[in-house]
Design a protein around this motif. Structure first.
Motif, PDB file in Angstrom:
ATOM      1  N   TYR A  74      -8.446  -8.336  -1.778  1.00 57.84           N
ATOM      2  CA  TYR A  74      -7.952  -8.579  -0.421  1.00 57.84           C
ATOM      3  C   TYR A  74      -6.748  -7.732  -0.041  1.00 57.84           C
ATOM      4  CZ  TYR A  74     -10.958 -12.598  -1.190  1.00 57.84           C
ATOM      5  OH  TYR A  74     -12.027 -13.406  -1.523  1.00 57.84           O
ATOM      6  N   SER A  75      -6.382  -6.749  -0.850  1.00 64.05           N
ATOM      7  CA  SER A  75      -5.371  -5.786  -0.430  1.00 64.05           C
ATOM      8  C   SER A  75      -6.024  -4.721   0.452  1.00 64.05           C
ATOM      9  CB  SER A  75      -4.693  -5.146  -1.638  1.00 64.05           C
ATOM     10  OG  SER A  75      -5.650  -4.472  -2.450  1.00 64.05           O
TER      11      SER A  75
ATOM     12  N   GLY B 160       8.085  -8.223   6.685  1.00 62.03           N
ATOM     13  CA  GLY B 160       7.107  -8.487   5.643  1.00 62.03           C
ATOM     14  C   GLY B 160       6.945  -9.971   5.397  1.00 62.03           C
ATOM     15  N   LEU B 161       5.721 -10.357   5.064  1.00 60.16           N
ATOM     16  CA  LEU B 161       5.465 -11.669   4.492  1.00 60.16           C
ATOM     17  C   LEU B 161       5.148 -11.434   3.023  1.00 60.16           C
ATOM     18  CD1 LEU B 161       3.210 -13.533   7.092  1.00 60.16           C
ATOM     19  CD2 LEU B 161       5.613 -13.964   6.574  1.00 60.16           C
ATOM     20  N   ASP B 162       6.028 -11.876   2.140  1.00 57.86           N
ATOM     21  CA  ASP B 162       5.792 -11.776   0.711  1.00 57.86           C
ATOM     22  C   ASP B 162       5.090 -13.047   0.265  1.00 57.86           C
ATOM     23  OD1 ASP B 162       6.986  -9.339   0.756  1.00 57.86           O
ATOM     24  OD2 ASP B 162       8.822  -9.949  -0.263  1.00 57.86           O
ATOM     25  N   VAL B 163       3.845 -12.906  -0.167  1.00 58.83           N
ATOM     26  CA  VAL B 163       2.962 -14.048  -0.418  1.00 58.83           C
ATOM     27  C   VAL B 163       2.672 -14.147  -1.915  1.00 58.83           C
ATOM     28  CG1 VAL B 163       0.777 -15.142   0.171  1.00 58.83           C
ATOM     29  CG2 VAL B 163       1.907 -13.643   1.845  1.00 58.83           C
TER      30      VAL B 163
ATOM     31  N   PRO C  98       0.210  -5.306  12.265  1.00 58.90           N
ATOM     32  CA  PRO C  98       0.068  -5.154  10.812  1.00 58.90           C
ATOM     33  C   PRO C  98      -0.107  -3.694  10.413  1.00 58.90           C
ATOM     34  CG  PRO C  98      -1.947  -6.051  11.764  1.00 58.90           C
ATOM     35  CD  PRO C  98      -0.942  -6.015  12.868  1.00 58.90           C
ATOM     36  N   VAL C  99       0.528  -3.322   9.323  1.00 59.97           N
ATOM     37  CA  VAL C  99       0.444  -1.960   8.803  1.00 59.97           C
ATOM     38  C   VAL C  99      -0.436  -1.906   7.550  1.00 59.97           C
ATOM     39  CG1 VAL C  99       1.776  -0.032   7.858  1.00 59.97           C
ATOM     40  CG2 VAL C  99       2.711  -1.396   9.756  1.00 59.97           C
ATOM     41  N   THR C 100      -0.204  -2.834   6.637  1.00 57.18           N
ATOM     42  CA  THR C 100      -0.980  -2.844   5.392  1.00 57.18           C
ATOM     43  C   THR C 100      -0.761  -4.177   4.693  1.00 57.18           C
ATOM     44  OG1 THR C 100      -1.408  -1.605   3.338  1.00 57.18           O
ATOM     45  CG2 THR C 100       0.896  -1.891   3.967  1.00 57.18           C
ATOM     46  N   ILE C 101      -1.636  -4.456   3.717  1.00 53.15           N
ATOM     47  CA  ILE C 101      -1.452  -5.583   2.793  1.00 53.15           C
ATOM     48  C   ILE C 101      -1.465  -4.978   1.395  1.00 53.15           C
ATOM     49  CG2 ILE C 101      -2.323  -7.773   1.915  1.00 53.15           C
ATOM     50  CD1 ILE C 101      -3.802  -8.128   4.584  1.00 53.15           C
ATOM     51  N   ASP C 102      -0.305  -4.959   0.750  1.00 52.56           N
ATOM     52  CA  ASP C 102      -0.185  -4.396  -0.593  1.00 52.56           C
ATOM     53  C   ASP C 102      -0.108  -5.522  -1.615  1.00 52.56           C
ATOM     54  OD1 ASP C 102      -0.153  -1.696   0.133  1.00 52.56           O
ATOM     55  OD2 ASP C 102       2.006  -1.734   0.537  1.00 52.56           O
ATOM     56  N   ARG C 103      -0.654  -5.241  -2.785  1.00 52.88           N
ATOM     57  CA  ARG C 103      -0.550  -6.210  -3.877  1.00 52.88           C
ATOM     58  C   ARG C 103       0.385  -5.647  -4.935  1.00 52.88           C
ATOM     59  NH1 ARG C 103      -5.364  -8.524  -7.893  1.00 52.88           N
ATOM     60  NH2 ARG C 103      -3.961  -9.744  -9.217  1.00 52.88           N
TER      61      ARG C 103
ATOM     62  N   ILE D  31       2.383  -8.530   3.207  1.00 50.36           N
ATOM     63  CA  ILE D  31       1.813  -8.152   4.494  1.00 50.36           C
ATOM     64  C   ILE D  31       2.928  -7.442   5.253  1.00 50.36           C
ATOM     65  CG2 ILE D  31       0.674  -8.938   6.599  1.00 50.36           C
ATOM     66  CD1 ILE D  31      -0.040 -11.526   5.098  1.00 50.36           C
ATOM     67  N   LEU D  32       2.784  -6.144   5.464  1.00 50.17           N
ATOM     68  CA  LEU D  32       3.811  -5.344   6.129  1.00 50.17           C
ATOM     69  C   LEU D  32       3.454  -5.199   7.601  1.00 50.17           C
ATOM     70  CD1 LEU D  32       6.393  -3.630   5.702  1.00 50.17           C
ATOM     71  CD2 LEU D  32       4.870  -1.649   5.426  1.00 50.17           C
TER      72      LEU D  32
END
Length: 240
Positions: free
Chosen positions: A43-44, A200-203, A233-238, A140-141
């Motif tokens: 899901y990244s 950012g949302l740090d999840v 939203p820009v990206t979802i990084d793991r 989530i950036l």
């Protein structure tokens, strides 16, 4: 190599695409931008595809260049409003007197994009938190301005106490939320990134079982809620 796929079916039934109304220099609606993130199996983010329509050309076309500019061009972002599908459909009807295409038809207008495996961004070891099978950490950036009204709306929606002053540039974390779902534990922190240039949302996801669909639903839902408050939203990084 990490398997990639387009996350077009989720455990919920809400629209998967991201919709934006675009405006001209006089702040009048002139078109739509429709985007979809390509996601890796965890899901990244693994890419972004998009299509656009405007009243001058009056046809759908690949809009990947516009989507890339949107993330770095503040002047362009000022002419774009994140909306839900219903609002996008109403705007499209006002512009051309036609029904908005369904999501499969909209995807057919997107340019080709070969999904790429995301870069390895693991910043900590693979050990799970005690009592869980696996621990994952995502960011989530998002870009654009987080207003006081938007913060208040998120606080109410998430039942999140606001612990930091939005007006103070030195404050990094504005609030934190914890949830438990069928034994899995989730936490997200709302954080100022790059001195307020981004958010950012740090999840953190602590999983007890083998299934991880709840992670995808959560990340998608949080992204949608932030978009509803005007952020892009820009990206979802793991990271783990």
């Amino acid at each position: 190599m990490t398997e990639t796929f387009v996350a077009r079916q989720a455990a919920d039934n809400s629209p998967a695409l991201h919709y934006y109304v675009t405006h001209d220099g006089a702040d009048e609606p002139e078109g739509l931008l429709v985007e979809e993130f390509l996601l890796a199996a965890d899901y990244s983010s693994a890419g972004l595809v998009s299509g656009g329509w405007n009243r001058e050309e009056r046809q759908w076309r690949d809009a990947s260049a516009t989507s890339r500019r949107l993330r770095v061009d503040a002047a362009l972002r000022a002419r774009v409003t994140p909306v839900g599908r219903a609002a996008a459909a109403a705007s499209y009807w006002d512009l051309c007197g036609a029904d908005l295409l369904d999501e499969p038809a909209l995807r057919a207008c997107f340019g080709d994009h070969a999904p790429q495996a995301p870069s390895a961004l693991r910043l900590s070891g693979p050990e799970a938190r005690r009592g869980f099978r696996e621990t994952r950490i995502y960011r989530i950036l998002l870009t654009d301005e987080l207003t006081q009204d938007a913060l208040a709306a998120l606080s109410e929606e998430w039942q999140m106490p606001v612990t930091g002053d939005l007006a103070d540039p030195e404050v990094r974390i504005l609030g934190a939320v914890r949830r438990q779902v069928a034994g899995d534990a989730f936490r997200w922190d709302l954080r100022r990134v790059a001195a307020g240039a981004a958010w950012g949302l740090d999840v953190t996801c602590d999983l007890v079982g083998e299934r991880d669909e709840a992670v995808g639903v959560l990340l998608r839902g949080l992204t949608t809620q932030m978009r509803q408050q005007g952020l892009i939203p820009v990206t979802i990084d793991r990271f783990r």
